[in-house]
Write a protein that holds these residues in place. Structure first.
Motif, PDB file in Angstrom:
ATOM      1  N   GLY A  79       0.576  -1.345   0.042  1.00  0.00           N
ATOM      2  CA  GLY A  79      -0.025   0.130  -0.207  1.00  0.00           C
ATOM      3  C   GLY A  79       0.964   0.863  -0.107  1.00  0.00           C
ATOM      4  N   VAL A  80       0.615   2.104  -0.707  1.00  0.00           N
ATOM      5  CA  VAL A  80       1.180   3.565  -1.038  1.00  0.00           C
ATOM      6  C   VAL A  80       0.344   4.465  -0.601  1.00  0.00           C
ATOM      7  CG1 VAL A  80       2.909   4.418  -2.696  1.00  0.00           C
ATOM      8  CG2 VAL A  80       2.558   2.047  -3.340  1.00  0.00           C
ATOM      9  N   PHE A  81       0.849   4.951   0.374  1.00  0.00           N
ATOM     10  CA  PHE A  81      -0.084   6.952   0.683  1.00  0.00           C
ATOM     11  C   PHE A  81       0.617   7.589   1.048  1.00  0.00           C
ATOM     12  CE2 PHE A  81      -1.335   2.273   2.655  1.00  0.00           C
ATOM     13  CZ  PHE A  81      -2.969   2.500   2.695  1.00  0.00           C
ATOM     14  N   SER A  82      -0.002   8.958   0.911  1.00  0.00           N
ATOM     15  CA  SER A  82       0.749  10.471   1.023  1.00  0.00           C
ATOM     16  C   SER A  82       0.035  11.290   2.204  1.00  0.00           C
ATOM     17  CB  SER A  82       0.869  10.947   0.083  1.00  0.00           C
ATOM     18  OG  SER A  82       1.641  12.309  -0.167  1.00  0.00           O
ATOM     19  N   PRO A  83       0.561  11.712   2.795  1.00  0.00           N
ATOM     20  CA  PRO A  83      -0.513  12.337   3.985  1.00  0.00           C
ATOM     21  C   PRO A  83      -0.923  13.481   2.562  1.00  0.00           C
ATOM     22  CG  PRO A  83       2.275  12.023   4.628  1.00  0.00           C
ATOM     23  CD  PRO A  83       2.102  11.182   3.328  1.00  0.00           C
ATOM     24  N   GLY A  84      -2.088  14.114   3.476  1.00  0.00           N
ATOM     25  CA  GLY A  84      -2.466  15.377   3.239  1.00  0.00           C
ATOM     26  C   GLY A  84      -3.671  14.731   1.872  1.00  0.00           C
ATOM     27  N   GLY A  86      -7.186  12.758   0.724  1.00  0.00           N
ATOM     28  CA  GLY A  86      -8.039  12.519   1.018  1.00  0.00           C
ATOM     29  C   GLY A  86      -8.840  10.933   1.507  1.00  0.00           C
ATOM     30  N   ALA A  87      -8.484  10.611  -0.418  1.00  0.00           N
ATOM     31  CA  ALA A  87      -8.851   8.975  -0.638  1.00  0.00           C
ATOM     32  C   ALA A  87      -7.611   8.333   0.528  1.00  0.00           C
ATOM     33  CB  ALA A  87      -8.454   8.753  -2.055  1.00  0.00           C
ATOM     34  N   CYS A  88      -6.297   8.948   0.999  1.00  0.00           N
ATOM     35  CA  CYS A  88      -5.828   7.943   1.236  1.00  0.00           C
ATOM     36  C   CYS A  88      -6.398   7.255   2.674  1.00  0.00           C
ATOM     37  CB  CYS A  88      -4.470   8.127   1.227  1.00  0.00           C
ATOM     38  SG  CYS A  88      -3.264   8.622  -0.439  1.00  0.00           S
ATOM     39  N   ALA A  89      -6.747   8.845   3.000  1.00  0.00           N
ATOM     40  CA  ALA A  89      -7.454   8.764   5.305  1.00  0.00           C
ATOM     41  C   ALA A  89      -8.749   7.576   4.394  1.00  0.00           C
ATOM     42  CB  ALA A  89      -7.365  10.113   5.117  1.00  0.00           C
ATOM     43  N   PHE A  95      -7.355  -0.914   4.196  1.00  0.00           N
ATOM     44  CA  PHE A  95      -6.223  -1.692   4.130  1.00  0.00           C
ATOM     45  C   PHE A  95      -5.330  -1.832   5.746  1.00  0.00           C
ATOM     46  CE2 PHE A  95      -1.580  -1.607   4.171  1.00  0.00           C
ATOM     47  CZ  PHE A  95      -0.931  -2.425   2.895  1.00  0.00           C
ATOM     48  N   VAL A  96      -5.436  -1.470   6.803  1.00  0.00           N
ATOM     49  CA  VAL A  96      -4.904  -1.971   8.231  1.00  0.00           C
ATOM     50  C   VAL A  96      -5.899  -3.141   7.822  1.00  0.00           C
ATOM     51  CG1 VAL A  96      -4.986  -1.196  10.635  1.00  0.00           C
ATOM     52  CG2 VAL A  96      -4.266   0.027   8.896  1.00  0.00           C
ATOM     53  N   SER A  97      -7.163  -3.141   8.002  1.00  0.00           N
ATOM     54  CA  SER A  97      -8.050  -4.084   8.449  1.00  0.00           C
ATOM     55  C   SER A  97      -7.636  -5.775   7.575  1.00  0.00           C
ATOM     56  CB  SER A  97      -9.709  -4.813   7.658  1.00  0.00           C
ATOM     57  OG  SER A  97     -10.155  -5.100   7.557  1.00  0.00           O
ATOM     58  N   PHE A 150      -2.423   8.021  -5.829  1.00  0.00           N
ATOM     59  CA  PHE A 150      -2.355   8.129  -4.437  1.00  0.00           C
ATOM     60  C   PHE A 150      -4.035   7.536  -4.211  1.00  0.00           C
ATOM     61  CE2 PHE A 150       1.697  10.726  -4.168  1.00  0.00           C
ATOM     62  CZ  PHE A 150       2.723   9.303  -3.908  1.00  0.00           C
ATOM     63  N   PRO A 151      -4.637   6.896  -3.319  1.00  0.00           N
ATOM     64  CA  PRO A 151      -3.505   5.650  -2.502  1.00  0.00           C
ATOM     65  C   PRO A 151      -3.207   4.574  -4.045  1.00  0.00           C
ATOM     66  CG  PRO A 151      -5.595   5.188  -1.738  1.00  0.00           C
ATOM     67  CD  PRO A 151      -5.744   6.626  -2.478  1.00  0.00           C
ATOM     68  N   ALA A 152      -2.748   3.585  -3.684  1.00  0.00           N
ATOM     69  CA  ALA A 152      -2.384   2.568  -4.415  1.00  0.00           C
ATOM     70  C   ALA A 152      -1.518   1.559  -3.903  1.00  0.00           C
ATOM     71  CB  ALA A 152      -0.256   2.835  -5.207  1.00  0.00           C
ATOM     72  N   PHE A 153      -1.846   0.790  -4.288  1.00  0.00           N
ATOM     73  CA  PHE A 153      -2.428  -0.842  -4.221  1.00  0.00           C
ATOM     74  C   PHE A 153      -1.936  -1.861  -4.982  1.00  0.00           C
ATOM     75  CE2 PHE A 153      -5.710   1.397  -1.711  1.00  0.00           C
ATOM     76  CZ  PHE A 153      -5.596   1.626  -0.736  1.00  0.00           C
ATOM     77  N   ALA A 154      -0.966  -3.290  -4.270  1.00  0.00           N
ATOM     78  CA  ALA A 154      -0.558  -4.005  -5.658  1.00  0.00           C
ATOM     79  C   ALA A 154      -0.373  -5.390  -4.677  1.00  0.00           C
ATOM     80  CB  ALA A 154       0.978  -3.618  -6.202  1.00  0.00           C
ATOM     81  N   VAL A 155      -0.338  -6.471  -4.991  1.00  0.00           N
ATOM     82  CA  VAL A 155      -0.228  -7.546  -4.687  1.00  0.00           C
ATOM     83  C   VAL A 155       1.131  -8.284  -5.362  1.00  0.00           C
ATOM     84  CG1 VAL A 155      -0.572 -10.038  -4.345  1.00  0.00           C
ATOM     85  CG2 VAL A 155      -2.308  -8.162  -3.800  1.00  0.00           C
ATOM     86  N   LEU A 156       2.111  -8.569  -5.093  1.00  0.00           N
ATOM     87  CA  LEU A 156       3.080  -9.025  -5.760  1.00  0.00           C
ATOM     88  C   LEU A 156       4.305 -10.302  -5.121  1.00  0.00           C
ATOM     89  CD1 LEU A 156       6.236  -5.762  -4.771  1.00  0.00           C
ATOM     90  CD2 LEU A 156       4.353  -6.780  -7.313  1.00  0.00           C
ATOM     91  N   ASP A 157       4.468 -10.875  -6.451  1.00  0.00           N
ATOM     92  CA  ASP A 157       4.550 -12.396  -5.921  1.00  0.00           C
ATOM     93  C   ASP A 157       6.273 -12.129  -5.702  1.00  0.00           C
ATOM     94  OD1 ASP A 157       6.584 -12.211  -7.949  1.00  0.00           O
ATOM     95  OD2 ASP A 157       5.442 -14.183  -9.908  1.00  0.00           O
TER      96      ASP A 157
END
Length: 178
Positions: A79-84, A86-89, A95-97, A150-157
């Motif tokens: 998970g890639v996030f950035s402060p400020g 809104g979609a990340c927050a 994501f935490v769950s 942001f945010p950006a999510f991925a699953v990597l092998d």
């Protein structure tokens, strides 16, 4: 009297011109709103797509642990996030769950916070469920993943192949169970 008539016609013409321009601006705003809505639903890629390979990277977590593409084991949730942002927050609790339920636990979850400043408390929830990397824009991890939103999510092998990516966790095919 002719002066008054000319003034009334001039003012009327200005009002009509103003109305036409306002209608044009409203139309453009609607087009832009549609484009933004499509991008938010996944119409735009914010990082490397499924099937692409992440470039090699090396970074240090907030716990002092070295992480790199070569240290990935099995599937890794990123998970890639950035402060400020809104979609990340908004998506951080989800994501935490999901990270808390991800097979392999904290060692198989990587959270990247892209900031030029000290991270805010909003990202403290990541530490118990993920290895956390703080980096500036185009830092080693986000550059390796081609992150540009942001945010950006991925699953990597374990070889760095992107199995799924997007702006929503629901876009990914996440493994279930521990």
């Amino acid at each position: 009297m002719p002066f008054l008539l000319a003034l009334v016609l001039f003012v009327g013409a200005l009002c009509v011109l103003d109305l036409v321009l306002t209608i044009g601006v409203i139309r453009r705003l609607r087009e832009h709103s549609d484009l933004i809505a499509r991008a938010a639903v996944g119409g735009a890629e914010v990082m490397r797509p499924a099937g692409a390979r992440a470039d090699a990277f090396e970074a240090t977590t907030t716990d002092g642990e070295l992480v790199s593409r070569s240290t990935l084991v099995g599937s890794t949730l990123v998970g890639v996030f950035s402060p400020g942002c809104g979609a990340c927050a908004e998506r951080l609790p989800g994501f935490v769950s999901r990270a808390g339920e991800f097979p392999g636990g904290r060692d198989r979850v990587l959270a990247v916070v892209v900031t030029d400043e000290s991270p805010t408390e909003e990202f403290a929830a990541l530490r118990p469920v993920a290895r956390v990397v703080l980096e500036t824009r185009n830092g080693p991890v986000s550059a390796a993943l081609g992150v540009h939103g942001f945010p950006a999510f991925a699953v990597l092998d374990d070889a760095g192949l992107v199995l799924g990516s997007g702006t929503e966790l629901d876009q990914l095919k996440l493994p279930v169970g521990a």
